[in-house]
Design an enzyme around this catalytic site. Sequence first.
Site, PDB file in Angstrom:
ATOM      1  N   THR A  40     -18.240 -15.680   3.126  1.00  0.00           N
ATOM      2  CA  THR A  40     -19.570 -16.450   3.228  1.00  0.00           C
ATOM      3  C   THR A  40     -20.290 -16.945   2.026  1.00  0.00           C
ATOM      4  O   THR A  40     -20.757 -17.983   1.788  1.00  0.00           O
ATOM      5  CB  THR A  40     -20.608 -15.738   4.266  1.00  0.00           C
ATOM      6  OG1 THR A  40     -19.516 -15.465   5.482  1.00  0.00           O
ATOM      7  CG2 THR A  40     -21.578 -16.741   4.678  1.00  0.00           C
ATOM      8  N   HIS A  43     -18.421 -19.290   0.127  1.00  0.00           N
ATOM      9  CA  HIS A  43     -18.426 -20.901   0.773  1.00  0.00           C
ATOM     10  C   HIS A  43     -19.768 -21.148   0.217  1.00  0.00           C
ATOM     11  O   HIS A  43     -20.042 -22.488  -0.151  1.00  0.00           O
ATOM     12  CB  HIS A  43     -18.393 -20.731   2.226  1.00  0.00           C
ATOM     13  CG  HIS A  43     -17.087 -20.520   2.831  1.00  0.00           C
ATOM     14  ND1 HIS A  43     -16.120 -21.243   2.780  1.00  0.00           N
ATOM     15  CD2 HIS A  43     -16.766 -19.338   3.458  1.00  0.00           C
ATOM     16  CE1 HIS A  43     -15.029 -20.584   3.285  1.00  0.00           C
ATOM     17  NE2 HIS A  43     -15.624 -19.552   3.731  1.00  0.00           N
ATOM     18  N   HIS A  63     -25.487 -10.626   2.434  1.00  0.00           N
ATOM     19  CA  HIS A  63     -25.981 -10.025   3.583  1.00  0.00           C
ATOM     20  C   HIS A  63     -25.436  -8.400   3.837  1.00  0.00           C
ATOM     21  O   HIS A  63     -25.601  -7.902   4.611  1.00  0.00           O
ATOM     22  CB  HIS A  63     -25.570 -10.525   5.138  1.00  0.00           C
ATOM     23  CG  HIS A  63     -24.199 -11.035   5.016  1.00  0.00           C
ATOM     24  ND1 HIS A  63     -23.820 -12.356   4.430  1.00  0.00           N
ATOM     25  CD2 HIS A  63     -23.200 -10.552   5.618  1.00  0.00           C
ATOM     26  CE1 HIS A  63     -22.335 -12.483   4.435  1.00  0.00           C
ATOM     27  NE2 HIS A  63     -22.051 -11.235   5.135  1.00  0.00           N
ATOM     28  N   CYS A  93     -32.501 -12.836  19.050  1.00  0.00           N
ATOM     29  CA  CYS A  93     -33.854 -13.474  19.594  1.00  0.00           C
ATOM     30  C   CYS A  93     -34.380 -12.379  20.408  1.00  0.00           C
ATOM     31  O   CYS A  93     -35.903 -12.216  20.401  1.00  0.00           O
ATOM     32  CB  CYS A  93     -33.702 -14.442  20.524  1.00  0.00           C
ATOM     33  SG  CYS A  93     -32.955 -14.113  22.082  1.00  0.00           S
ATOM     34  N   CYS A  99     -29.412 -10.306  25.106  1.00  0.00           N
ATOM     35  CA  CYS A  99     -30.126  -9.388  24.347  1.00  0.00           C
ATOM     36  C   CYS A  99     -30.957  -8.393  25.320  1.00  0.00           C
ATOM     37  O   CYS A  99     -30.899  -7.571  25.268  1.00  0.00           O
ATOM     38  CB  CYS A  99     -31.315 -10.054  23.617  1.00  0.00           C
ATOM     39  SG  CYS A  99     -30.618 -10.824  22.213  1.00  0.00           S
ATOM     40  N   ARG A 200      -2.717  -7.588  -2.641  1.00  0.00           N
ATOM     41  CA  ARG A 200      -3.374  -7.113  -1.366  1.00  0.00           C
ATOM     42  C   ARG A 200      -2.038  -6.483  -0.547  1.00  0.00           C
ATOM     43  O   ARG A 200      -2.697  -5.393   0.287  1.00  0.00           O
ATOM     44  CB  ARG A 200      -4.076  -8.167  -0.718  1.00  0.00           C
ATOM     45  CG  ARG A 200      -5.214  -8.856  -1.264  1.00  0.00           C
ATOM     46  CD  ARG A 200      -6.041  -9.888  -0.728  1.00  0.00           C
ATOM     47  NE  ARG A 200      -7.567  -9.880  -1.223  1.00  0.00           N
ATOM     48  CZ  ARG A 200      -8.289 -10.598  -0.865  1.00  0.00           C
ATOM     49  NH1 ARG A 200      -8.104 -11.479   0.077  1.00  0.00           N
ATOM     50  NH2 ARG A 200      -9.529 -10.742  -1.512  1.00  0.00           N
ATOM     51  N   GLY A 263     -10.568 -14.158  12.151  1.00  0.00           N
ATOM     52  CA  GLY A 263     -10.195 -15.013  11.216  1.00  0.00           C
ATOM     53  C   GLY A 263     -10.593 -16.398  11.650  1.00  0.00           C
ATOM     54  O   GLY A 263     -10.631 -16.632  12.877  1.00  0.00           O
ATOM     55  N   TYR A 287     -16.813 -11.801  16.991  1.00  0.00           N
ATOM     56  CA  TYR A 287     -17.834 -12.224  16.025  1.00  0.00           C
ATOM     57  C   TYR A 287     -18.697 -11.158  15.869  1.00  0.00           C
ATOM     58  O   TYR A 287     -19.047 -10.388  16.597  1.00  0.00           O
ATOM     59  CB  TYR A 287     -18.587 -13.348  16.911  1.00  0.00           C
ATOM     60  CG  TYR A 287     -19.722 -13.924  15.954  1.00  0.00           C
ATOM     61  CD1 TYR A 287     -19.509 -14.546  14.831  1.00  0.00           C
ATOM     62  CD2 TYR A 287     -21.173 -14.141  16.446  1.00  0.00           C
ATOM     63  CE1 TYR A 287     -20.301 -15.119  13.789  1.00  0.00           C
ATOM     64  CE2 TYR A 287     -21.887 -14.784  15.701  1.00  0.00           C
ATOM     65  CZ  TYR A 287     -21.596 -15.156  14.413  1.00  0.00           C
ATOM     66  OH  TYR A 287     -22.810 -15.609  13.472  1.00  0.00           O
TER      67      TYR A 287
END
Length: 342
Positions: A40, A43, A63, A93, A99, A200, A263, A287
């Site tokens: 990220t 990007h 992060h 939230c 949540c 790798r 991915g 996710y």
Amino acid sequence: MLALVKAATGPGLELRDMPAPEVGINDVLIRVAKAGICGTDLHIEAWDAWAERSIEPPLVIGHEFVGHVVEVGSNVSDFVIGDLVSGEGHVVCGRCRHCLAGRRHLCAHSIGLGVGRAGAFAELVALPMTNVWHHWPGIDEEVAAIFDPFGNAVHTALRFDVLGEDVLICGAGPIGLMATAVVRHAGARHVVVSEPNPYRRSLAERMGATRVVDPGRDELAVVQHELGMVEGFDVVLEMSGHPGAIRGAIAAMAHGGKLAQLGIPSGEVNLDLDAVIFKMLTISGIYGREMYETWYKMSVMLQSGLDIRPAITHRFAFRDHALAFETARSGDSGKVLLDWSL
Ligand code: NAD
Ligand code: ZN
């Protein structure tokens, strides 16, 4: 404080002086010790179409981190100055159906650290206390710094039962490498890792892969035959986002097989839905991390002998961020760390 900032639209990052984050009554202020570079961040640095859609400069990015608590808000009672902590980068939230039901990883309104709010490539970062994870005694500080991507690996690897199963992992980036060690630890039989980059592939062998394959050269069917697999792979962890890898994995799966898709493809992907139907495959999107079951599982597995340290290959002082980003982008690296404690 010094911070690595996306200062304006367009490529590049700037190390600049920024105001320290404000600490709300429910917040924890953390002095960052080490941070990890994620795809990220690459990007955002490169300013691709996703970054252009998602990022509003000026923004402190980053992060993945570990650090020490230096200040807490007046409502915070379970963190004290000096605690070693990391942050869950999805700030949810707290009020939506999921949540409230404790399924915070399904919150549709989450805001990303270093994406939608000031991030961790800085001397200081602030997060709500509900996003702060206390590390357990004995943790390696470098491992603690990458609990975010380690959590992606664990969330994906434990999505389906792998005990005694034959597992295919597509992509041996930092996350695929860690997932290799996790499924080994969790009792998989064969762990085949598909990865075009030879550096790798050799890291994947160190992480415990039974076999590594080059998708441009090796046929999965041949490898399956050599390993004595009668049917296809029982579980696939897709960690490349490459359309060819996803299609190849589906073709190589056993009837009733399960695919966890972490991915992120750069566009739409054509799939052989006939194979999904007639083999009765299960495909699950993955996710982030489960809050905080994944964090618990990571901590427990480290205490019971899981070793992900070989996935960390490079360390740089934060002032050498340009070289660090170049190393991460090259692909001839596992996880690249930035040291903020200097
Ligand atoms: P990475 O880009 O370092 O690793 C991807 C690897 O896939 C690379 O080593 C690349 O060489 C390899 N690859 C390319 N084509 C391939 C092919 N045909 N077959 C097999 N491997 C191939 O990324 P990472 O940091 O390890 O993350 C893995 C993936 O997970 C990325 O797609 C990333 O965007 C995604 N991701 C998703 C989440 C989420 O929450 N869903 C979170 C973090 C990362
Ligand atoms: Zn929510």
